[in-house]
Design a protein around this motif. Structure first.
Motif, short mmCIF file in Angstrom:
data_model
loop_
_atom_site.label_atom_id
_atom_site.label_comp_id
_atom_site.label_asym_id
_atom_site.label_seq_id
_atom_site.Cartn_x
_atom_site.Cartn_y
_atom_site.Cartn_z
N ASN A 5 3.99 8.57 15.33
CA ASN A 5 3.14 9.41 14.48
C ASN A 5 2.93 8.75 13.12
OD1 ASN A 5 1.88 11.95 13.55
ND2 ASN A 5 3.64 11.94 12.19
N HIS A 6 4.03 8.52 12.40
CA HIS A 6 3.94 7.73 11.16
C HIS A 6 4.94 6.60 11.26
CE1 HIS A 6 7.22 10.53 10.29
NE2 HIS A 6 7.60 9.78 9.29
N GLU A 7 4.97 5.72 10.26
CA GLU A 7 5.76 4.49 10.40
C GLU A 7 7.24 4.76 10.13
OE1 GLU A 7 3.98 1.22 8.28
OE2 GLU A 7 1.98 1.86 8.90
N ALA A 8 7.90 5.38 11.09
CA ALA A 8 9.30 5.77 10.93
C ALA A 8 10.26 4.81 11.61
CB ALA A 8 9.51 7.18 11.49
N ALA A 51 8.23 18.24 14.82
CA ALA A 51 7.57 18.92 13.70
C ALA A 51 6.17 18.38 13.44
CB ALA A 51 8.41 18.79 12.44
N ASP A 52 5.81 17.24 14.05
CA ASP A 52 4.51 16.63 13.78
C ASP A 52 3.38 17.38 14.46
OD1 ASP A 52 5.51 14.50 12.27
OD2 ASP A 52 5.90 13.29 14.07
N ASN A 53 2.23 17.38 13.82
CA ASN A 53 1.01 17.86 14.45
C ASN A 53 0.58 16.84 15.52
OD1 ASN A 53 -1.74 18.32 15.02
ND2 ASN A 53 -2.02 19.32 13.04
N ASN A 54 0.36 17.30 16.76
CA ASN A 54 0.08 16.34 17.84
C ASN A 54 -1.40 16.28 18.24
OD1 ASN A 54 -0.31 18.67 19.27
ND2 ASN A 54 1.48 18.46 20.58
N GLU A 105 0.81 -1.21 0.00
CA GLU A 105 0.00 0.00 0.00
C GLU A 105 0.85 1.27 0.00
OE1 GLU A 105 -3.61 1.95 2.59
OE2 GLU A 105 -2.86 -0.02 3.18
N HIS A 106 1.96 1.26 0.77
CA HIS A 106 2.70 2.50 0.98
C HIS A 106 4.06 2.56 0.31
CE1 HIS A 106 0.08 2.09 4.68
NE2 HIS A 106 -0.41 3.13 4.06
N GLY A 107 4.46 1.48 -0.38
CA GLY A 107 5.75 1.50 -1.05
C GLY A 107 6.90 1.24 -0.10
N ALA A 108 8.04 1.92 -0.33
CA ALA A 108 9.25 1.66 0.44
C ALA A 108 9.31 2.53 1.69
CB ALA A 108 10.47 1.92 -0.43
N ASP A 109 9.94 1.99 2.72
CA ASP A 109 10.17 2.74 3.97
C ASP A 109 11.56 3.38 3.89
OD1 ASP A 109 10.70 3.67 6.49
OD2 ASP A 109 10.21 1.80 7.53
N PHE A 149 4.38 5.47 5.59
CA PHE A 149 5.80 5.74 5.74
C PHE A 149 6.09 7.24 5.67
CE2 PHE A 149 6.46 1.31 3.86
CZ PHE A 149 6.60 0.74 5.11
N SER A 150 5.04 8.04 5.42
CA SER A 150 5.19 9.49 5.36
C SER A 150 4.29 10.15 6.40
CB SER A 150 4.81 9.99 3.97
OG SER A 150 4.72 11.40 3.97
N SER A 151 4.72 11.29 6.92
CA SER A 151 3.88 12.06 7.85
C SER A 151 2.80 12.81 7.08
CB SER A 151 4.73 13.05 8.64
OG SER A 151 5.41 13.91 7.75
N ASN A 152 2.92 12.80 5.76
CA ASN A 152 2.05 13.59 4.90
C ASN A 152 0.82 12.79 4.48
OD1 ASN A 152 1.42 15.88 3.53
ND2 ASN A 152 2.74 15.48 1.77
N ALA A 153 0.06 12.30 5.48
CA ALA A 153 -1.12 11.48 5.21
C ALA A 153 -2.05 11.61 6.42
CB ALA A 153 -0.71 10.02 5.01
N ALA A 154 -3.22 11.01 6.34
CA ALA A 154 -4.17 11.12 7.46
C ALA A 154 -4.86 9.77 7.69
CB ALA A 154 -5.20 12.19 7.16
N PRO A 155 -5.16 9.44 8.95
CA PRO A 155 -5.82 8.16 9.23
C PRO A 155 -7.34 8.26 9.07
CG PRO A 155 -5.35 9.30 11.28
CD PRO A 155 -4.86 10.19 10.18
N SER A 156 -7.97 7.13 8.81
CA SER A 156 -9.43 7.09 8.81
C SER A 156 -9.91 6.91 10.25
CB SER A 156 -9.92 5.92 7.95
OG SER A 156 -9.56 4.70 8.56
N ALA A 157 -11.21 7.13 10.47
CA ALA A 157 -11.79 6.96 11.82
C ALA A 157 -11.59 5.51 12.28
CB ALA A 157 -13.26 7.32 11.80
#
Ligand SMILES: [Zn+2]
Length: 297
Positions: free
Chosen positions: A192-195, A246-249, A121-125, A215-223
């Motif tokens: 926060n994301h899969e780092a 730097a992440d939104n908390n 789904e997310h490609g390479a880490d 693998f990126s912080s530039n995404a959003a989770p579903s409910a």
């Protein structure tokens, strides 16, 4: 509309740069090798190999999250002026894709030859730098690149690389000792994301889940993804959730309200800091590990 205008201005600036480029064919005769790293931690790693022999700049400023970075016209100029560009690779520098397309630049992927963790789904880490053992491979790739472009410096680069690899081995041993202080049933990471995939694999953590399942912080989770993460945190009794500064908390704090988990939101995973606590890559790793060990004890 604002974004569109921004993009338009950016495109026009690129066009202008190309036009001036065509007008003057006087390629810089300056023999000094100018090296540009994509991010601050890669610039630091490269400086350790180059020593005083080369000037190494970072394209991204301190504190910037590469996942969500939007390039500026000044970035284009910096790339134009560099003979060698060091990137992490494995899809990390999305912002460079358009800037480098067809450019013929000497782009070196520090992670070349390493096999990234992947999912359909997310490609390479790309977060290999969070395992210092994988950074040893970065060092070797960067040393080879510097040597190829500046053969007269070969012995210096080799000696510096050997010394830096010894420091990375020491760092690896230090992390193992620190992690050894965490009770084995508490070696749980919520992020926060899969780092933390490579870090967890190396040092024996279980990754419980991520607020942003990417693998990126530039995404959003579903409910539903949020609800599943909350269930997992409760089931495993995970003590803490770890975010980059730097992440939104906001979502992490919502999860904390429902689960009682502690939010640690001052890690430095994607950028160094000006001075302490993460002035260098090695200090960045030590700082993060210290925060994790404190929170999980
Ligand atoms: Zn990341």
């Amino acid at each position: 509309m604002k974004k569109f205008l921004h993009t338009l201005i950016f495109m026009m600036t690129i066009a202008a740069l190309f036009l001036t480029g065509c007008g003057s064919d006087s390629k810089s005769s300056d023999s000094t090798l100018s090296v540009l790293a994509s991010t601050t931690f890669l610039a630091d790693i490269t400086r350790n190999i180059a020593g005083d022999r080369l000037v190494i700049d970072s394209l991204l400023p301190i504190g910037m999250d590469p996942h969500s970075y939007q390039p500026t016209p000044q970035d284009m100029a910096k790339i134009e002026q560099s003979q060698l560009i060091i990137v992490n690779g494995a899809g990390y520098e999305q912002f460079l894709t358009t800037l480098l397309a067809g450019d013929g630049k000497n782009v070196i992927e520090a992670s070349a030859g390493l096999s990234p963790r992947e999912d359909a789904e997310h490609g390479a880490d790309p977060h290999m730098w969070l395992d210092p053992n994988l950074v040893m491979a970065y060092v070797e790739n960067i040393r080879k690149a510097l040597t190829e472009y500046d053969p007269a410096g070969a012995a210096i680069y080799q000696a510096n690389a050997d010394a830096y690899i010894a420091q990375l081995q020491e760092l690896d041993g230090w992390i193992k000792t620190q992690v050894g202080q965490i009770p084995s049933d508490k070696r749980l990471l919520v992020t926060n994301h899969e780092a933390f995939g490579y870090f967890a694999e190396r040092y024996g953590f279980e990754v419980v889940g991520s607020v942003v399942p990417s693998f990126s912080s530039n995404a959003a989770p579903s409910a539903q993804q949020m609800a599943e993460l909350i269930d997992e945190i409760k089931r495993l009794n995970a003590p803490a959730i770890f975010l980059d500064t730097a992440d939104n908390n906001i979502l992490a704090k919502q999860i904390a309200d429902e689960t009682g988990i502690t939010v640690i939101d001052d890690l430095h995973l994607e950028s160094l800091t000006e001075g302490a606590p993460a002035a260098t890559y090695i200090e960045m790793m030590k700082y993060n590990v210290s925060r994790i060990v404190e929170a999980l004890n």
